[in-house]
Design a protein around this motif. Structure first.
Motif, PDB file in Angstrom:
ATOM      1  N   SER A   5     -11.579  -2.698  -1.285  1.00 45.12           N
ATOM      2  CA  SER A   5     -11.084  -1.334  -1.476  1.00 45.12           C
ATOM      3  C   SER A   5     -11.330  -0.411  -0.291  1.00 45.12           C
ATOM      4  CB  SER A   5     -11.723  -0.724  -2.728  1.00 45.12           C
ATOM      5  OG  SER A   5     -13.123  -0.739  -2.630  1.00 45.12           O
ATOM      6  N   SER A   6     -11.942  -0.913   0.785  1.00 46.14           N
ATOM      7  CA  SER A   6     -12.134  -0.122   2.004  1.00 46.14           C
ATOM      8  C   SER A   6     -12.380  -1.065   3.170  1.00 46.14           C
ATOM      9  CB  SER A   6     -13.315   0.849   1.837  1.00 46.14           C
ATOM     10  OG  SER A   6     -14.519   0.131   1.641  1.00 46.14           O
ATOM     11  N   GLY A   7     -12.404  -0.500   4.365  1.00 44.95           N
ATOM     12  CA  GLY A   7     -12.680  -1.327   5.536  1.00 44.95           C
ATOM     13  C   GLY A   7     -11.447  -2.059   6.039  1.00 44.95           C
ATOM     14  N   SER A   8     -11.700  -3.161   6.724  1.00 43.83           N
ATOM     15  CA  SER A   8     -10.627  -3.891   7.404  1.00 43.83           C
ATOM     16  C   SER A   8     -10.070  -5.020   6.544  1.00 43.83           C
ATOM     17  CB  SER A   8     -11.170  -4.476   8.718  1.00 43.83           C
ATOM     18  OG  SER A   8     -10.192  -5.263   9.360  1.00 43.83           O
ATOM     19  N   ILE A   9      -8.755  -4.996   6.316  1.00 44.97           N
ATOM     20  CA  ILE A   9      -8.065  -6.142   5.738  1.00 44.97           C
ATOM     21  C   ILE A   9      -6.888  -6.495   6.647  1.00 44.97           C
ATOM     22  CG2 ILE A   9      -8.731  -5.700   3.356  1.00 44.97           C
ATOM     23  CD1 ILE A   9      -6.040  -4.428   2.868  1.00 44.97           C
ATOM     24  N   SER A  10      -6.512  -7.741   6.651  1.00 40.80           N
ATOM     25  CA  SER A  10      -5.482  -8.227   7.570  1.00 40.80           C
ATOM     26  C   SER A  10      -4.200  -8.574   6.832  1.00 40.80           C
ATOM     27  CB  SER A  10      -5.997  -9.468   8.305  1.00 40.80           C
ATOM     28  OG  SER A  10      -6.136 -10.551   7.401  1.00 40.80           O
ATOM     29  N   LEU A  11      -3.137  -8.815   7.609  1.00 38.25           N
ATOM     30  CA  LEU A  11      -1.894  -9.301   7.027  1.00 38.25           C
ATOM     31  C   LEU A  11      -2.104 -10.639   6.333  1.00 38.25           C
ATOM     32  CD1 LEU A  11       0.606  -8.451   9.909  1.00 38.25           C
ATOM     33  CD2 LEU A  11       0.456  -7.326   7.683  1.00 38.25           C
ATOM     34  N   ASN A  12      -2.955 -11.477   6.919  1.00 35.63           N
ATOM     35  CA  ASN A  12      -3.225 -12.772   6.306  1.00 35.63           C
ATOM     36  C   ASN A  12      -3.934 -12.619   4.956  1.00 35.63           C
ATOM     37  OD1 ASN A  12      -2.065 -14.384   8.277  1.00 35.63           O
ATOM     38  ND2 ASN A  12      -3.936 -14.490   9.510  1.00 35.63           N
ATOM     39  N   ASP A  13      -4.833 -11.610   4.864  1.00 41.97           N
ATOM     40  CA  ASP A  13      -5.498 -11.361   3.587  1.00 41.97           C
ATOM     41  C   ASP A  13      -4.466 -11.014   2.510  1.00 41.97           C
ATOM     42  OD1 ASP A  13      -8.054 -11.728   4.652  1.00 41.97           O
ATOM     43  OD2 ASP A  13      -8.269  -9.610   5.188  1.00 41.97           O
ATOM     44  N   ILE A  14      -3.506 -10.172   2.880  1.00 47.51           N
ATOM     45  CA  ILE A  14      -2.474  -9.756   1.935  1.00 47.51           C
ATOM     46  C   ILE A  14      -1.603 -10.945   1.538  1.00 47.51           C
ATOM     47  CG2 ILE A  14      -0.426  -8.289   1.650  1.00 47.51           C
ATOM     48  CD1 ILE A  14      -1.817  -6.273   3.530  1.00 47.51           C
ATOM     49  N   GLN A  15      -1.261 -11.769   2.500  1.00 45.45           N
ATOM     50  CA  GLN A  15      -0.448 -12.944   2.202  1.00 45.45           C
ATOM     51  C   GLN A  15      -1.198 -13.924   1.301  1.00 45.45           C
ATOM     52  OE1 GLN A  15       0.316 -15.815   5.352  1.00 45.45           O
ATOM     53  NE2 GLN A  15       2.481 -15.890   4.748  1.00 45.45           N
ATOM     54  N   THR A  16      -2.501 -14.095   1.540  1.00 47.15           N
ATOM     55  CA  THR A  16      -3.304 -14.994   0.704  1.00 47.15           C
ATOM     56  C   THR A  16      -3.322 -14.518  -0.744  1.00 47.15           C
ATOM     57  OG1 THR A  16      -4.714 -15.633   2.575  1.00 47.15           O
ATOM     58  CG2 THR A  16      -5.613 -15.948   0.355  1.00 47.15           C
ATOM     59  N   GLU A  17      -3.409 -13.190  -0.933  1.00 43.04           N
ATOM     60  CA  GLU A  17      -3.474 -12.643  -2.284  1.00 43.04           C
ATOM     61  C   GLU A  17      -2.131 -12.725  -2.996  1.00 43.04           C
ATOM     62  OE1 GLU A  17      -5.034 -10.935  -5.688  1.00 43.04           O
ATOM     63  OE2 GLU A  17      -6.141 -11.638  -3.923  1.00 43.04           O
ATOM     64  N   PHE A  18      -1.039 -12.369  -2.296  1.00 42.09           N
ATOM     65  CA  PHE A  18       0.251 -12.212  -2.968  1.00 42.09           C
ATOM     66  C   PHE A  18       1.258 -13.321  -2.661  1.00 42.09           C
ATOM     67  CE2 PHE A  18      -1.450  -7.859  -2.608  1.00 42.09           C
ATOM     68  CZ  PHE A  18      -1.432  -7.503  -3.940  1.00 42.09           C
ATOM     69  N   GLY A  19       0.925 -14.235  -1.735  1.00 38.99           N
ATOM     70  CA  GLY A  19       1.868 -15.293  -1.390  1.00 38.99           C
ATOM     71  C   GLY A  19       2.879 -14.819  -0.354  1.00 38.99           C
ATOM     72  N   THR A  42       5.203   1.183   4.826  1.00 36.58           N
ATOM     73  CA  THR A  42       4.042   0.636   4.136  1.00 36.58           C
ATOM     74  C   THR A  42       2.895   0.453   5.110  1.00 36.58           C
ATOM     75  OG1 THR A  42       5.544  -0.578   2.683  1.00 36.58           O
ATOM     76  CG2 THR A  42       3.233  -1.239   2.660  1.00 36.58           C
ATOM     77  N   ALA A  43       1.688   0.886   4.714  1.00 32.80           N
ATOM     78  CA  ALA A  43       0.499   0.760   5.550  1.00 32.80           C
ATOM     79  C   ALA A  43      -0.467  -0.249   4.945  1.00 32.80           C
ATOM     80  CB  ALA A  43      -0.185   2.116   5.696  1.00 32.80           C
ATOM     81  N   ILE A  44      -1.303  -0.816   5.785  1.00 31.49           N
ATOM     82  CA  ILE A  44      -2.325  -1.749   5.312  1.00 31.49           C
ATOM     83  C   ILE A  44      -3.188  -1.106   4.226  1.00 31.49           C
ATOM     84  CG2 ILE A  44      -4.470  -2.916   5.982  1.00 31.49           C
ATOM     85  CD1 ILE A  44      -2.186  -4.518   6.917  1.00 31.49           C
ATOM     86  N   SER A  45      -3.541   0.156   4.410  1.00 29.67           N
ATOM     87  CA  SER A  45      -4.427   0.832   3.462  1.00 29.67           C
ATOM     88  C   SER A  45      -3.804   0.972   2.071  1.00 29.67           C
ATOM     89  CB  SER A  45      -4.820   2.216   3.992  1.00 29.67           C
ATOM     90  OG  SER A  45      -3.674   3.017   4.196  1.00 29.67           O
ATOM     91  N   ASP A  46      -2.493   0.850   1.957  1.00 28.58           N
ATOM     92  CA  ASP A  46      -1.843   0.922   0.650  1.00 28.58           C
ATOM     93  C   ASP A  46      -2.255  -0.223  -0.267  1.00 28.58           C
ATOM     94  OD1 ASP A  46      -0.372   3.236   1.243  1.00 28.58           O
ATOM     95  OD2 ASP A  46       1.242   2.066   2.162  1.00 28.58           O
ATOM     96  N   PHE A  47      -2.837  -1.273   0.334  1.00 26.53           N
ATOM     97  CA  PHE A  47      -3.180  -2.466  -0.438  1.00 26.53           C
ATOM     98  C   PHE A  47      -4.653  -2.537  -0.829  1.00 26.53           C
ATOM     99  CE2 PHE A  47       0.717  -3.338   1.748  1.00 26.53           C
ATOM    100  CZ  PHE A  47       1.461  -4.064   0.844  1.00 26.53           C
ATOM    101  N   TYR A  48      -5.423  -1.509  -0.490  1.00 27.75           N
ATOM    102  CA  TYR A  48      -6.833  -1.490  -0.866  1.00 27.75           C
ATOM    103  C   TYR A  48      -7.005  -1.658  -2.379  1.00 27.75           C
ATOM    104  CZ  TYR A  48      -8.556   0.192   3.705  1.00 27.75           C
ATOM    105  OH  TYR A  48      -8.904   0.323   5.034  1.00 27.75           O
ATOM    106  N   GLY A 320      -8.186  -6.885 -14.602  1.00 24.55           N
ATOM    107  CA  GLY A 320      -7.143  -6.238 -13.816  1.00 24.55           C
ATOM    108  C   GLY A 320      -7.744  -5.239 -12.841  1.00 24.55           C
ATOM    109  N   ALA A 321      -7.132  -5.101 -11.700  1.00 22.48           N
ATOM    110  CA  ALA A 321      -7.655  -4.240 -10.644  1.00 22.48           C
ATOM    111  C   ALA A 321      -7.798  -2.798 -11.118  1.00 22.48           C
ATOM    112  CB  ALA A 321      -6.738  -4.283  -9.422  1.00 22.48           C
ATOM    113  N   GLY A 322      -8.955  -2.206 -10.844  1.00 24.65           N
ATOM    114  CA  GLY A 322      -9.178  -0.793 -11.107  1.00 24.65           C
ATOM    115  C   GLY A 322      -9.519  -0.425 -12.531  1.00 24.65           C
ATOM    116  N   ARG A 323      -9.561  -1.382 -13.443  1.00 27.09           N
ATOM    117  CA  ARG A 323      -9.848  -1.074 -14.852  1.00 27.09           C
ATOM    118  C   ARG A 323     -11.357  -1.013 -15.067  1.00 27.09           C
ATOM    119  NH1 ARG A 323      -6.348  -4.656 -18.871  1.00 27.09           N
ATOM    120  NH2 ARG A 323      -6.090  -2.669 -19.959  1.00 27.09           N
TER     121      ARG A 323
END
Length: 332
Positions: A5-19, A42-48, A320-323
């Motif tokens: 939910s904060s800090g550095s995440i990469s495009l690869n991290d997003i791809q690993t999570e969502f395919g 769309t920004a990387i931070s939108d996926f926190y 689920g995320a955020g619950r």
């Protein structure tokens, strides 16, 4: 597993999570996951904090033992337990019995789990018997991994035919474990000589105690619940009602003391956070505790009627995320 939910995440991290496939394009492939409309930047931070796992929940609202299997991709869950309400005592011999205590409520967030593992879920029953002047204690509700308790709420005490004192509510929240949120159930109302018995206590709340049942005959001591808890029942000279229950969909409205709503009969306490109201006591019909976890009411001292049944307990597991309990996206 949700993205951090904060800090550095990469495009690869997003791809690993969502395919998805290479080359990676946030706008065309992943914007919808972040709630970004087509064509917007769309920004990387939108996926926190986002996760590909679909939010869900399992509800257990009948007494018994169940097995919960952790869904694929789920590594963290939130848990809720509500203990069964205690039964009111059996009045007689010119002595009004104590009302049943309300069941406790406990919740716990961010419990680590492994996809495919099995957890045991036990839902406590509301107390009830027709063989004793003492009401039955409500059952404990618990979620376990093997013998290890992950979340637990205790049932309310059963009322006793005695001319003084009140019935304890079931423990919940930090009274059970410092890692839990929640609240203890309300007291069942006092037994009295040559008076009607006490009313049932309200179920514990998400951040406060259940309301206390009124004392016969004049309803002294009746209180509403706090922190989303159920209210205590009302005590009238003709009997005392059951305590209000508490709902399973997160902290909502707490209920004020009902007062004398029915004139010649004992009114039930109001339910908290969407829970059911306690039952009305009139004549030989003795009001039970509301779902979930309300304590049972009692009759007046000459009726010899068995105490009202406690409201049944409940358990819920959600993911689920955020619950998070007590009130963040925990609705049905």
């Amino acid at each position: 597993m949700a993205l951090q939910s904060s800090g550095s995440i990469s495009l690869n991290d997003i791809q690993t999570e969502f395919g998805g496939s290479n080359p990676i394009n946030l706008n065309s492939e992943y914007a919808s996951y972040a709630g970004i409309s087509s064509g917007a930047t769309t920004a990387i931070s939108d996926f926190y904090g986002l996760s590909a796992v679909t939010a869900g929940s399992n509800e257990y609202i009948s007494s018994g033992t169940y097995t919960f299997t952790v869904p694929a991709g789920v590594t963290s869950v939130c848990m809720l337990c509500i203990g069964g309400g205690g039964q009111g005592g059996r009045s007689g011999s010119n002595t009004g019995a104590r009302g049943g205590g309300g069941g406790g409520l406990s919740w716990r967030n961010n419990v680590s789990v492994t996809p495919g593992e099995s957890l045991t879920v036990v839902v406590g029953a509301g107390g009830y018997n027709t063989s004793s002047s003492t009401g039955s204690t409500g059952g404990t509700s618990v979620i376990r991994r093997g013998a290890t308790q992950l979340c637990r709420a205790d049932g309310g005490g059963g009322g006793v035919r005695i001319s003084s004192g009140r019935t304890n509510g079931g423990q919940g929240g930090s009274a059970v474990n410092s890692a839990y949120g929640g609240g203890t159930g309300g007291y069942g109302g006092y037994g009295r000589y040559n008076n009607a018995g006490g009313a049932g206590g309200g179920a514990g709340g998400y951040s406060g105690m259940g309301g206390h049942g009124g004392n016969g005959n004049g309803n002294s001591g009746q209180t509403g619940g706090s922190g989303g808890a159920g209210g205590g029942g009302e005590a009238d000279s003709n009997g005392a009602g059951g305590g209000g229950g508490v709902g399973i969909y997160g902290e909502g409205t707490s209920c004020a003391a009902s007062g004398n709503l029915n004139g010649s009969s004992g009114a039930g306490g109001k339910g908290g956070s969407g829970g059911d109201d306690g039952g009305i006591t009139s004549g030989y019909t003795v009001g039970g505790g509301g779902a979930f976890g309300g304590g049972g009411g009692t009759s007046e001292d000459d009726k010899w009627a068995y105490g009202g049944a406690g409201g049944g307990g409940a358990c819920r597991i959600l993911w689920g995320a955020g619950r998070a309990f007590p009130s963040t996206d925990v609705g049905p």
